[in-house]
Every structure is written in structure tokens, then in C-alpha cells.
Design a protein around this motif. Structure first.
Motif, PDB file in Angstrom:
ATOM      1  N   UNK A 754      -2.049  -1.580 -11.278  1.00  0.00           N
ATOM      2  CA  UNK A 754      -2.848  -1.840 -11.044  1.00  0.00           C
ATOM      3  C   UNK A 754      -2.695  -2.209  -9.296  1.00  0.00           C
ATOM      4  N   UNK A 755      -1.977  -2.676  -8.791  1.00  0.00           N
ATOM      5  CA  UNK A 755      -1.577  -2.956  -7.652  1.00  0.00           C
ATOM      6  C   UNK A 755      -1.255  -1.390  -6.567  1.00  0.00           C
ATOM      7  N   UNK A 759      -1.989  -2.076  -2.595  1.00  0.00           N
ATOM      8  CA  UNK A 759      -3.432  -2.346  -2.717  1.00  0.00           C
ATOM      9  C   UNK A 759      -3.181  -4.220  -3.399  1.00  0.00           C
ATOM     10  N   UNK A 760      -3.402  -4.800  -1.929  1.00  0.00           N
ATOM     11  CA  UNK A 760      -4.093  -6.130  -1.797  1.00  0.00           C
ATOM     12  C   UNK A 760      -5.064  -7.119  -2.169  1.00  0.00           C
ATOM     13  N   UNK A 761      -6.238  -5.632  -2.662  1.00  0.00           N
ATOM     14  CA  UNK A 761      -7.622  -5.879  -2.391  1.00  0.00           C
ATOM     15  C   UNK A 761      -7.921  -7.225  -3.345  1.00  0.00           C
ATOM     16  N   UNK A 762      -8.963  -7.648  -3.371  1.00  0.00           N
ATOM     17  CA  UNK A 762      -9.133  -9.115  -3.904  1.00  0.00           C
ATOM     18  C   UNK A 762     -10.112  -8.315  -5.110  1.00  0.00           C
ATOM     19  N   UNK A 763     -10.119  -7.217  -5.719  1.00  0.00           N
ATOM     20  CA  UNK A 763     -10.412  -7.074  -6.557  1.00  0.00           C
ATOM     21  C   UNK A 763      -9.540  -6.336  -7.384  1.00  0.00           C
ATOM     22  N   UNK A 764      -8.399  -5.940  -6.755  1.00  0.00           N
ATOM     23  CA  UNK A 764      -7.139  -5.269  -7.646  1.00  0.00           C
ATOM     24  C   UNK A 764      -6.085  -6.834  -8.029  1.00  0.00           C
TER      25      UNK A 764
END
Length: 1332
Positions: A754-755, A759-764
Motif C-alpha cells: 500500500x505504501x 507514497x505517504x498520502x493520506x489515503x494510503x
């Protein structure tokens, strides 16, 4: 004239001949005639000599003429211009005529030889061949008159020998003299005198003349004194090699008169001579063994000098001496490595002991020389190499095998000895063509036959051989092909290591590749699971090593691979890209069949496919397709269906047994890691295949859908319940446990995917936390149930070390404005942060213990180092400036504590496994640090300063146990880094001074921290000169804090170190000091042992040895001073109130060791006096006085105190009450048993007291003996010990008598009161007895 004399002899006119010869006595014509015939070409000299000697009557004139003829002939024979044949004829004739000479003529001829020896002009040595005959004839005469002396012939012969050996021998005379001495009858003392004279002349001779001279010496050994000859040979060549090394080190531009090639040639010839002599004379070999063992005891490095080692190796070819010689070399090598370790660890030994040479370089130089004419040592080198590897290689545990593990970079003496054997064999294979087959066969035989013992070192040797000399190894590919038949019978680790080692050969040899492929194809369908696992492992190894540069051929091309062996590939060139693509295509076809194998085979396949993909990116399409097809069997494509993974097909049941058939978690992990790799690579690779892009997008959607549905799934969807049974006792529990582990693994794989690639966006991040929430819930249930049922722990984490590193960086140091919201949510979730820290610690611990971790990229040492360095930077930042609050749940550790523990482990990993990369590590960890300079010592010290400041901050915070625990970890880190500092540099001195101040000024009142600081201080102390002074100061503090055993004595409360207080003094600090003293005593024992061995193995009459014994006096003074400081330390410790138990036992044993060391020192001086070579040093009497006044008297007082304390603990108290308590309640009986056990411990501690008294008495006995020998009263300040078996303490006796009288009085009163009732009771008993 000469022809006239010859004619007179031939005509038989002997009277005229006699007159003619007599007339020539007072002239020089005899000499002139002989000169013309012997040196010139005037005629045959033998006919002239025969005629001249026939013309000599038996009167005085005749004897005088005979003397002149012999004298002239001898002088002519000394001329180097004489023809060899002529000289031989003349000598042969004169030998027959020597018996006719008078005693005085023989004596005068001997003087001629003595003058010839003293002459500095070079001369022929043929004249000396007459000397044995002259001396033997003289010895047979009853009376010899020469000058003013008149003695028997034997005595005169001894006189001549003495004059010859006492004269200065010029180099040109040494060899001929030595050759004639073997024919001269001599007594043992005379033979020793001659041998010593010849050996002293060796350094004056040219190297070309040394081998024949040594041959003559070896011939002399048949008559005795073998030790003198062998010692002289060894010392001579060892000195030559030392001088050669010194010349090279002093001036590299100087031109030496003696070249290395000439030295090697001379040594090689001498070794051949000695080996031949040992074959002919076995006692000579036995004497050599004895000499080598004596040298080994004194200085093992003396046995490892190049010439000595080469001689040992050459003689090891003789069957009788093979085992003995190899054992001597092995033992000497191991002892040298241990001695080197002692040198590196102790400043005292470094100063007092001589420097040990580089034995690796010396022995490898012999390997180099073996290819330059020393062929006779090659077989011995091979034997030595394998013997070292077998004796000092890794050993298996009792009753089982040891897995193949990577050793640390810091090697122990045992590992160094094994590594030396490996280097020897590798160099022999590289340089000696004739020995290659033997080396390779033995290596492969060890791999095949060692099914129980570890074979990592043999695998490493094979790998090094193939990588260093692939073409040479390829010459023996038939032997390698034969080993393929045994691969399936070997342990998997061994077989895998063998396949890894031969990969370079497989790439260049089609024949070897075809044989390997055939074997793997057979193994893939083997009945045994181990064979199938081997096949999968072998195929994956080839995939990793064969590089595909273009696209893979179509499936039809795989058919061509069957005939690929018909194609010739030049081994000197790189393989054809098309050929390697065909091989990879063929392997992938075989691996597709492995998806129907057992779970263990699939596990290897899933873990290897990602590594193959990362090394060979052109295979990504085929690998992704294979993994995708396998996942379709278990993945539910309908997005509305929960759960998305079918777990039932992943297990199988047979009765009560339940086992996994499909490790779906590892399948998902391989697929997820491959997708992430393809995404990263896709951004860089512009020539991406369209079909591959579509496949990547499809699989990405599958995993995203899987993550979404796994978030929505609950435990019940997987037929799991919180109240279900998860025990491993029966089938249902096992099934539930397996399902739970599989689900947990799926959660972990999806958390990492998932990460994605950072990718540390709020959704992820929200998806990640939801996945973790489900994971945490199921993990908690499983942990609760398994702990209650005493089942197994949960499986190890499937998270990769790369993901763990990125997660730690994101949680603690990443500062990205676009990801602030997501990162904040992660950091605020305390449970998630704690879980990630625990997983990180798990991975780091695996690297620390095994050198690798069980996850993708976990076996790549370079990448593991980068990840560890990144983690260290993150943890250091969190410890110094925390970004997450130190929240902790229940009894768990805070975030900073866990970060500091992990940082400690990482630094230990770098210091032990990557010491050569310490500079790179510091650069990666402390990127913001200003580069002081290029000095790595400064860089390490700057890094240590950070932890110094951190430790001070922990010590200044009061009443915080957590900070004190962190301070212990900081001490551990400083100790790791301090080992990398050079003790001679100011950085080390500054660190040591700082640590002294910390211990002197701070009192944390924490036992663990105090122990860590004092331990660090003592460890640093061993590396500086003033080591034992610190021990004395700490001992004084212990005494002042604990008090004196004599209650009337008041001890000064002033201390040197505030860190020592009554709570920490004993047993923690006390035991550390005792341990430090023990190490100091062991060092003194080691030095004394070396000195005693050298004293017993050398000839004290040799003038060259006098310098050695003169140097010993300095060593003796240093030992005495060191022991004096230790006695001062004991003086404080033995007077301290030490609690009875472990501390007392340690003190008593240490005291026994001290007196044993003092006794050994006295024995050493006894040996010195027995050899009449010196006396004891100035410090020794002071040491003896100190031991008598400051130690022995206090030791006896300590024994009295110990026995009094033990008697108090062993007092039974009220025995009657105890018996009643036993009869009343069982629980009180248990308490009595506990007291009994405590009493037994006290009694066990008292067993050392008799041993201590015995050691004191033995020390005093040797001291008295030494005093008599030295004629010095050494017992002046030593009070003789008395027998302690009949010691009477009057105070105790008086108190006991008073107590017994009071007891008797009370018993009398009780008996008077009971007298009235007692008869009645007795009557009742009698009545009952009578009725019965």
C-alpha cells in the motif's frame, strides 16, 4: 736433476740415490723439483716422490729429508693451481708413506697445517686430506717430542685439535677442515668444540659454500651432538632472513650483496640435504622434533620462520614424521594467533613481549617459493592447509549440524588459523599446476563426505579457487561433473553453496551447464522433497547469474536448448546473449512445473523469483505471468465477495494432521515485491514492453482490490473467531492457527504494498492503518490463545528490511509538506509505531546473529549495510531530538528506549561485520557533521562525543529509571566505538580522561549503570600503561564503602570515585575488580611461562644469548611492579567487609591464583640460578616484602573473619523448636530446607580456604629454597604460616564453656521438676507393655 734421481731409482742404484737425496737436504732443490713436476709439466710427480722417498735412509739425515719432502708436498698441495688429478695421486701416495715419518716430523707437519689455517690467503683445501692420517698416526705413537714438550701421541693429537679449533678460521679453510674432521677420531667434547667452531663460521662464508658445509655437518651428526648441528642450521638461516627483512625495511633503495633468489636457492639445497639425512638417520629426525617442541614452548613464532617451516614441511613427507610435523605447525600457528590477540588487547603485553612477526606473510612466502624450486614442500603445504581447515574450522553442535553462516569480520584465533589454511590452498592451486588436481579433489571429497559437520569454509575455498583461476578449475570439469551425482544426497545448504561456487564455470562451459541442467531436471521429479528443493534452488541460481540483454525467445526456441551443447563456446569470451536467453527460457519452463510441488519447494521458488527478477530485469514479463497464474487459483475476482482469498485450498488434511500446501503469503510477497520493482524500473526504462505494462497494471489493480477487501473483511470471514481454539494439540486448533498466520501474512504484505515506493498520502496511510488495525486484532487474539495454551509464537514478520527502513525514516525523520497529513496520522498511532519498532528490532537482531535477515534483499550484504546505516541515522536523530513523544503502553518501553537499543545493535553489527566500512557508516549516519579532516580517528571520536553528551544528560536527570537504562545502552555504544580508537592517539586519551571524571563525579546509585561504567573504564585501562593503578584506587573505594573486618579500625570515607557506594561496591564492582585482577595475573603468568620456556630451551653458554638474558631484567622489573600494584589492591580488598557468598568465593580463588603466580616467579629465579646466568632483579625483594607485610597477614585475618561469619550463618538456633516446626507444618519444613541450601552454599565457599592455605605454604617453601640458593634472607619480612587444624581461639572457648555451664544448670533445674512426674509416666508405660 729430478730426471737423474728418477733414473737412479729406475736403475736400482739406491746407494747413489741416497747420496744424491742427502746432498739436497740443505738446499731448496727438493722443493723446486717437486714444484716443476706437481704444478708444471716437467714430468710425473709420483715417480719423483717415489724416488726421493726411496733415497731416504732411516738415519737422521734420511728422516730430515723425508720431512722436507712431505713439507714441500703439503705446501704445494695448498696451491690452487695444482691439477685435481695430480693432487689426488700425490695425496694417495703420501697417505701410504705417512706411517714412515718420525713423531717429530709428524708434529712439525701439524704445525704446517695450523699455519695454513691462520693464513689469510686463499688456498686449495686438498692438502687437508692428509691431516686425518697425520693425526691418527700421531695418536698411535707412544711418545712425541716437539720443541720443549714431551707427551704421548694421543695427548699431542688433542693439543693439535685444540690449536686448530682455537685459531681463527678463514672462510676458505672452513669447508675442507670440516670435511676432514669426520675422519679424525675425537671425544664427545672435542666433537662439540669442532661443531660449534664450524657453526660460528657459517656467517662468514659465501652462500654457495653453505650447502656443502652443512652436508659435512650432517655427516658429523652420526657421531653425536645432533642438537648442536640442527640448532646451528636453524639459527643461521633464521638470522639471514631477519637481516634480509631489516635491510628491506630500512632502505628500499639500497642494493644488497645477497639477493633473495640466492638465499632461496641455498635454503632449498640445504632442506634437501637435511631431508635426505633424516631419511638415512631416523634419530636425527627425532632430535629435530624435540628441538622444535622446545622452541614452540618458548616462542611459537620461532617455529614459523620461513626456513624452519619449509624444513618441517619437507620432512613431513617422511611417513614417520608426518603427523608430528604437521601437529607442531598447527599448534604453533594457533598459539601465535592467540599471542597476537593478547598483544592487541593488553598494553602491558605489548610493551613487555617481543613483537610477533606476520606469520601469514611468512607462510604464504613459502607457497610462493614452492613454485620457484621448492617443490619438496608442496605436498606438506597441502597437508598443512587441509589440516588447519579441518582442525580449526567451524564445528557442529553436539548431536546435530550447524547451518551455514557468514562469520564476522573480526576473526578469532581459531577462525584465523582456518582462514590461513584456506589461503595456503588457494595460493597453491593458483601457482602449482601439478598440485591443482589434488587440491580440488580433496575439497570436493570433503564437501561430499562431511554430511554432519559444517562445510562453509570448504565452500568458500572452492568459490575462491574458481573465481581466482576459472580457466585452471575448468580443466577438471569432469571431477566437478562427478559431484553432481551426489548433490541430491547432500544437505540443502551444502548443495546450494556448491552450486553457487561453480556458477562462473557453468556460464562458460556448455558441457558443465548441460550436465547440471540434466541433474536438476532429474532432481525436480525426485521422490524426496529435499531433491526437489535443490532443483528449484539450482534453477533460480542460474536465472540470477545468466544475464538476458534482449527479449526472451519464443516458446519454440526452448526446443533448441536441447541441442545447445553442440554449440562451441570459447571460455575466454562472454557467453552469447542469445544462448543465455535460451537457457533462461528453458529454466522458466522447468520452474512452471514446480508450482505443483510441495509447500517447501514453492517457498524457495517464491523467494528466489523476486531475486532473479531484480538481477535480470528482462525476465519480469515471464515471472509476473507465472506468479499471476498461480495467484488466480486462490484469488476471488469478484470485488463484492469477502474474503478475497480462498484459504481452504492452501491447506491439506490427513486424519488429524493439517499442513500447508500453498504458502500464499509468500506468493503475494513475491508478486508485491516484483510489482514494486517493475514500477521503479518502469520509470527508468523507456523501452518497456506494452504487454508487460498491461500485466503490471492488471496485477496492481488486483493487489489494490485485495487490500480494500481485506480491510473490509473480518475474522469471521476467514472462519476465525475470537473464542476459537488455536492450540497445536489437535487438528481444529492447528487449522485455525495456520489460517490465522496466513491472514496475518497477507495483511503484512499488503501493508508494504500500500505504501509502495514511498507514497505517504493520506489515503494510503489511512489504508495502512486500517490494515494494521485488522492485523493487530487478529495478532492479539492469536497471541492470547497461544500463550494460554502454551503454543508456538506467531510467525516472523514478512515485511522487508527495505520497507522497515523506509517506514522508520518516514516516522522519525521524513519532512514532506505534501505528506504531512498522512505521516501525522501514522506518528500519532502509538500501537503502529511500537509494532514497526519491534519488527525493526527483529530484522536487526537477525543481521546481528546470522549476518542476514529472512526477507527480500536480506542476503545482500551491501544493501543490508546501507539499510543499517540509514536506520542508525534515523534512530540517532530520534534519540537526540525526538520527533515522536516517548509514549509507552503499559510496561512497554518508550520509543526512544527502543530506538537506542536498536542503534546499539546496529553499531555492534558494523563494528563486528563491517569494520572496514566504519568510515562510510559514519558518513551515512552523521551527514550534517562537519568533516574535521580525513582522519578516521577524529571522525570516530566526534561520533563518540555525541554519546558522551547524551550520557551526561541522562546522569543529570534524577529519579528516572528509564534514563538510567538508556545510559547503559549509551555505555555499550561507547565501548563498541572505543575499540576502533588507537590507544596511542590523543582521542583515546581524551575519552579515557572523560570517563575517569564521570566515574569520579557522578553517583547514579544504580547497580547496572555502575557496572557498565566501571566495566568500560577497566576495559579501556587494559589498553594503557597505568592499568593496575586504577585497580588499586577502586579497591580503596570498596574498602572505604564496605568498612573494615576489624570493627576497631575506622576507614577513611574519602573515595576516588563517587560512583562507588555501599550499594554498588559489592558484589557488582567488587567482582569486576576481581575479574580485572585475574586478567592481569593471567598476563603475568603468560609472560613468565614464555621466559621460563626460553630459558630452558637456549644454551646459556652461547655469547649471543647473553643479550637476551640482559633484556630479561627489564621484563622482570615490570612484572614485579605490576604484581606489587595487585598486592596493594588485595591489601584493600581482603580487609573489606565482603558479604559471604559469591564475592568471598571469587576473592579466595583470586588469592590462590596470586600466590600461584608468585610461586611461578620464584621458580623462574630458581631456574636462573641453576643455570648460573644472572640473579633476581632489584624489585623482587621489595615484592617479597610487600607480599609478607601487606598480603599474607591480612589473608589470615580474612580467613578468621570468613569462618566467624559462616559459623554465624550456620548456627542451628533452637533445635527443638525446629523439630517441632517440622512436625507441625509442611510449609515451615520447606523454609528449613531453604535455610539448609543456603548453609550448603556457605560450606561450599569455605572449601577454598584449605586450598588458599596450601598455596601460601607452597609459595613460602619455594621462597625459602630460592633464598638459600641466592644466599639472601628473603623470609625476613614473611611470617611463616602455622598449622590451622589445631588453632585455638581462647575467647571462643571461654564463651563456649560459659554457655555450656549455664545450659547444664538449666537442665538440672528442669530435671528436678520432672522427677516427680516421670515415675508415674513410666509406670503407665510399663503397665501397657505388660498387657501387651
Amino acid at each position: 736433476m729430478d730426471q737423474k734421481i728418477v733414473n737412479l731409482y729406475e736403475c736400482g742404484r739406491f746407494e747413489n740415490l741416497t747420496k744424491q737425496v742427502t746432498s739436497l737436504i740443505d738446499t731448496q732443490k727438493i722443493s723446486e723439483m717437486l714444484t716443476r713436476r706437481v704444478i708444471g709439466t716437467a714430468g710425473d710427480p709420483i715417480s719423483l716422490l717415489r724416488a726421493l722417498l726411496r733415497g731416504c735412509d732411516k738415519d737422521d739425515n734420511g728422516m730430515k729429508a723425508r720431512h722436507l719432502i712431505f713439507t714441500a708436498s703439503v705446501k704445494l698441495l695448498q696451491d690452487s693451481a695444482v691439477n685435481i688429478r695430480v693432487a689426488t695421486d700425490v695425496i694417495g701416495f703420501l697417505l701410504v708413506e705417512t706411517d714412515k715419518l718420525s713423531s717429530s716430523s709428524l708434529a712439525e707437519l701439524s704445525d704446517v697445517y695450523i699455519e695454513a689455517v691462520k693464513s689469510k690467503e686463499p688456498a686449495s683445501g686438498r692438502a687437508f686430506e692428509l691431516l686425518p692420517k697425520i693425526l691418527s698416526t700421531l695418536a698411535a705413537r707412544d711418545n712425541v717430542i716437539h720443541g720443549n714438550s714431551n707427551m704421548s701421541g694421543s695427548k699431542f693429537k688433542d693439543r693439535v685439535l685444540n690449536n686448530l679449533c682455537s685459531s681463527r678460521w678463514e672462510p676458505h679453510c672452513i669447508l675442507p677442515l670440516t670435511s676432514i674432521f669426520r675422519e679424525i677420531p675425537m671425544m664427545s667434547e672435542q666433537l662439540a668444540f669442532v661443531i660449534k667452531k664450524v657453526i660460528r663460521g657459517l656467517p662468514t662464508m659465501n652462500l654457495q659454500e653453505v650447502p656443502p658445509l652443512i652436508y659435512q655437518l650432517l655427516v658429523l651428526t652420526t657421531r653425536g651432538h645432533k642438537d648442536l648441528v640442527l640448532q646451528g642450521i636453524l639459527n643461521f638461516f633464521n638470522n639471514i632472513e631477519k637481516q634480509d627483512k631489516m635491510e628491506e625495511s630500512e632502505d628500499i633503495f639500497s642494493v644488497s650483496t645477497v639477493t633473495n633468489e640466492s638465499i632461496q636457492h641455498t635454503e632449498g639445497t640445504v632442506i634437501v640435504h637435511v631431508t635426505f639425512a633424516v631419511r638415512q638417520n631416523q634419530p636425527l629426525g627425532k632430535e629435530l622434533v624435540r628441538i622444535l617442541k622446545d622452541r614452540q614452548q618458548g616462542d611459537p613464532s620461532a617455529v614459523l620462520q620461513p626456513f624452519t617451516t619449509a624444513l618441517i614441511l619437507a620432512i613431513s613427507r617422511i611417513h614417520t614424521f608426518t603427523e608430528q610435523m604437521i601437529t607442531i605447525l598447527k599448534t604453533s600457528i594457533f598459539r601465535c594467533y592467540k599471542d597476537i590477540e593478547k598483544h592487541n588487547e593488553s598494553k602491558f603485553i605489548e610493551e613487555i613481549a617481543s613483537k610477533i612477526p606476520d606469520i601469514d606473510a611468512d607462510i604464504l612466502s613459502i607457497v610462493k617459493n614452492s613454485s620457484m624450486g621448492w617443490d619438496h614442500v608442496t605436498q606438506g603445504l597441502i597437508e598443512l592447509g587441509f589440516s588447519l581447515m579441518e582442525s580449526y574450522g567451524p564445528k557442529s553442535a553436539f548431536g546435530g549440524r550447524v547451518a551455514v553462516q557468514q562469520p564476522t569480520a573480526i576473526l578469532t584465533p581459531t577462525q584465523k588459523a582456518c582462514q590461513l589454511g584456506l589461503s595456503i590452498l588457494q595460493e597453491i592451486f593458483k601457482m602449482q599446476e601439478a598440485a591443482r588436481q589434488d587440491v580440488l579433489e580433496q575439497v570436493l571429497n570433503h564437501l561430499i563426505t562431511s554430511s554432519v559437520h559444517p562445510v562453509y569454509h570448504y565452500l568458500k575455498l572452492l568459490s575462491n579457487i574458481i573465481h581466482a583461476s576459472p580457466q585452471s578449475a575448468l580443466d577438471f570439469q569432469m571431477k566437478i561433473r562427478e559431484t553432481f551425482d551426489y548433490l541430491t544426497q547432500l544437505p540443502l545448504e551444502t548443495a546450494e553453496g556448491l552450486l553457487v561456487a561453480i556458477q562462473p564455470l557453468v556460464k562458460v562451459s556448455i558441457t558443465l551447464k548441460d550436465a547440471l541442467m540434466l541433474m536438476l531436471r532429474k532432481a525436480l521429479f525426485s521422490r524426496q522433497v529435499e531433491g526437489r528443493k535443490l532443483a528449484a534452488t539450482g534453477y533460480l541460481l542460474i536465472l540470477k547469474n545468466f544475464k538476458v540483454y534482449g527479449s526472451l525467445p519464443s516458446s519454440q526456441c526452448s526446443q533448441i536448448a536441447c541441442s545447445s551443447s553442440q554449440v562451441f563456446v570459447d571460455v575466454h569470451q562472454k557467453g552469447s546473449p542469445d544462448y543465455e536467453a535460451i537457457v533462461c527460457s528453458e529454466i522458466l519452463g522447468s520452474l512452471r512445473r514446480s508450482f505443483n510441488q510441495q509447500a517447501d519447494v514453492k517457498l524457495i521458488l517464491y523467494e528466489g523469483l523476486y531475486e532473479a527478477l531484480s538481477n535480470n530485469s528482462k525476465l519480469k514479463g515471464e515471472i509476473l505471468e507465472m506468479l499471476s497464474n498461480q495467484l488466480e487459483k486462490y484469488y476471488v475476482d469478484d470485488s463484492e465477495v469477502l474474503p478475497p482469498i480462498k484459504l481452504e485450498p492452501c491447506i491439506a488434511e490427513q486424519g488429524d494432521k493439517v499442513y500447508i500446501t500453498e504458502p500464499v503469503t509468500h506468493l503475494l510477497m513475491a508478486l508485491g515485491q516484483s510489482l514494486l520493482f517493475c514500477k521503479r524500473r518502469g520509470q527508468e526504462d523507456e523501452e518497456e514492453n506494452v504487454n508487460v505494462e498491461k500485466l503490471v497494471d492488471k496485477l496492481d489493480g488486483v493487489l489494490k482490490s485485495l487490500a480494500t477487501r481485506m480491510i473490509s473483511s473480518e475474522m469471521e470471514d476467514f472462519e476465525l473467531d475470537k473464542s476459537a481454539d488455536y492450540s497445536m494439540d489437535h487438528g481444529v486448533g492447528v487449522r485455525n492457527n495456520i489460517f490465522a498466520i496466513l491472514v496475518l501474512g497477507i495483511y503484512e504484505v499488503l501493508m508494504e504494498y500500500v505504501i509502495g515506493n514511498g507514497d505517504y498520502s493520506s489515503t494510503r496511510c489511512e489504508q495502512l492503518l486500517q490494515l494494521y488495525k485488522n492485523y493487530s486484532t487478529l495478532s492479539g487474539v492469536l497471541k492470547e490463545k497461544t500463550e494460554a495454551k502454551k503454543g508456538k509464537d506467531t510467525a516472523r514478520s514478512l515485511l522487508s528490511i527495505k520497507f522497515v527502513t523506509e517506514a522508520m525514516r518516514a516516522l522519525f525523520s521524513l519532512n514532506s509538506p505534501s505528506h504531512d497529513e498522512g505521516l501525522t496520522s501514522l506518528r500519532q498511532n502509538t500501537d503502529f509505531v511500537q509494532h514497526m519498532l519491534l519488527v525493526t528490532q527483529q530484522k536487526i537482531h537477525q543481521v546481528d546473529t546470522k549476518g542476514q535477515c529472512d526477507c527480500p534483499e536480506g542476503t545482500n550484504k551491501d544493501k543490508v549495510f546501507i539499510y543499517c546505516s540509514t536506520l542508525a541515522r534515523v534512530f540517532l536523530q530520534q534519540v537526540i531530538t525526538p520527533t515522536i513523544e516517548n509514549q509507552k503502553k503499559d510496561k512497554s518501553k518508550s520509543v526512544s528506549q527502543q530506538c537506542l537499543e536498536s542503534l546499539t545493535t546496529i553499531i555492534h553489527i558494523v563494528c563486528t561485520r563491517y569494520p572496514s566500512k566504519i568510515r562510510e557508516f559514519l558518513d551515512l549516519v552523521d551527514v550534517e557533521c562537519d568533516k574535521v579532516d580525513d582522519n578516521v580517528q577524529e571522525q570516530i571520536h566526534a561520533y563518540i562525543k555525541k554519546f558522551q553528551r547524551l550520557l551526561i544528560s541522562f546522569l543529570t536527570i534524577e529519579d528516572d529509571d528509564a534514563n538510567l537504562k538508556d545510559a547503559v545502552n549509551v555505555c555499550t555504544i561507547i565501548s563498541f566505538l572505543a575499540r576502533l580508537l588507537d590507544a596511542e592517539r590523543p582521542q583515546f586519551t581524551e575519552l579515557y580522561s572523560w570517563l575517569l571524571r564521570v566515574c569520579a563525579e557522578n553517583n547514579p546509585d544504580d547497580v547496572v549503570l555502575t557496572k557498565a561504567l566501571i566495566s568500560l573504564l577497566l576495559s579501556l585501562t587494559t589498553r594503557i600503561k597505568s592499568g593496575v593503578k586504577l585497580t588499586r584506587d577502586i579497591s580503596q573505594d570498596i574498602h572505604s564503602q564496605l568498612g573494615d573486618i576489624d570493627e576497631d579500625v575506622e576507614v577513611d570515607n574519602k573515595t576516588n570515585f563517587a560512583i562507588i557506594n555501599p550499594r554498588t561496591a559489592a558484589p557488582s564492582v567488587f567482582l569486576l575488580v576481581i575479574s580485572h585482577i585475574e586478567n592481569a595475573l593471567e598476563e603475568a603468568d603468560w609472560i613468565l611461562g614464555q621466559m621460563m620456556s626460553q630459558l630452558s630451551s637456549v644454551d646459556v653458554s652461547d655469547p649471543d644469548m647473553q643479550a637476551l638474558f640482559t633484556n630479561y631484567e627489564d621484563k622482570e622489573n615490570m612484572i614485579c611492579v605490576r604484581l606489587g600494584f595487585l598486592i596493594n589492591s588485595y591489601h584493600e580488598l581482603v580487609q573489606s567487609v565482603i558479604p559471604v557468598g559469591q564475592s568471598i568465593e571469587a576473592l579466595l580463588k583470586s588469592l590462590i591464583h596470586t600466590y600461584t603466580t608468585l610461586k611461578q616467579l620464584c621458580k623462574y629465579y630458581l631456574s636462573v640460578y641453576e643455570k648460573e646466568n644472572g640473579h633476581f632483579c632489584d624489585k623482587f625483594p621489595k615484592l617479597i616484602k610487600l607480599s609478607g607485610t601487606h598480603l599474607t597477614q591480612q589473608v589470615y585475618a580474612l580467613i578468621t573473619y570468613i569462618q566467624a561469619a559462616q559459623s554465624e550463618q550456620l548456627q542451628p538456633g533452637d533445635t527443638k523448636a525446629t523439630e517441632k516446626a517440622k512436625r507441625k507444618k509442611n510449609n515451615k519444613e520447606v523454609k528449613v530446607d531453604a535455610k539448609t541450601k543456603n548453609a550448603q552454599k556457605v560450606l561450599r565457599g569455605s572449601r577454598s580456604i584449605p586450598n588458599l592455605i596450601y598455596s601460601i605454604e607452597q609459595y613460602e617453601r619455594i621462597l625459602i629454597k630460592l633464598g638459600k640458593r641466592a644466599k639472601v634472607n628473603l623470609m625476613e619480612h614473611v611470617k611463616l604460616s602455622t598449622s590451622r587444624d589445631f588453632r585455638i581461639n581462647f575467647a571462643v572457648v571461654e564463651a563456649s564453656l560459659d554457655a555450656s555451664s549455664d545450659e547444664q544448670l538449666s537442665e538440672d533445674n528442669e530435671s528436678e521438676q520432672e522427677e516427680k512426674e516421670e515415675p508415674k509416666k513410666k509406670k503407665i508405660k510399663r503397665t501397657k507393655d505388660g498387657k501387651k
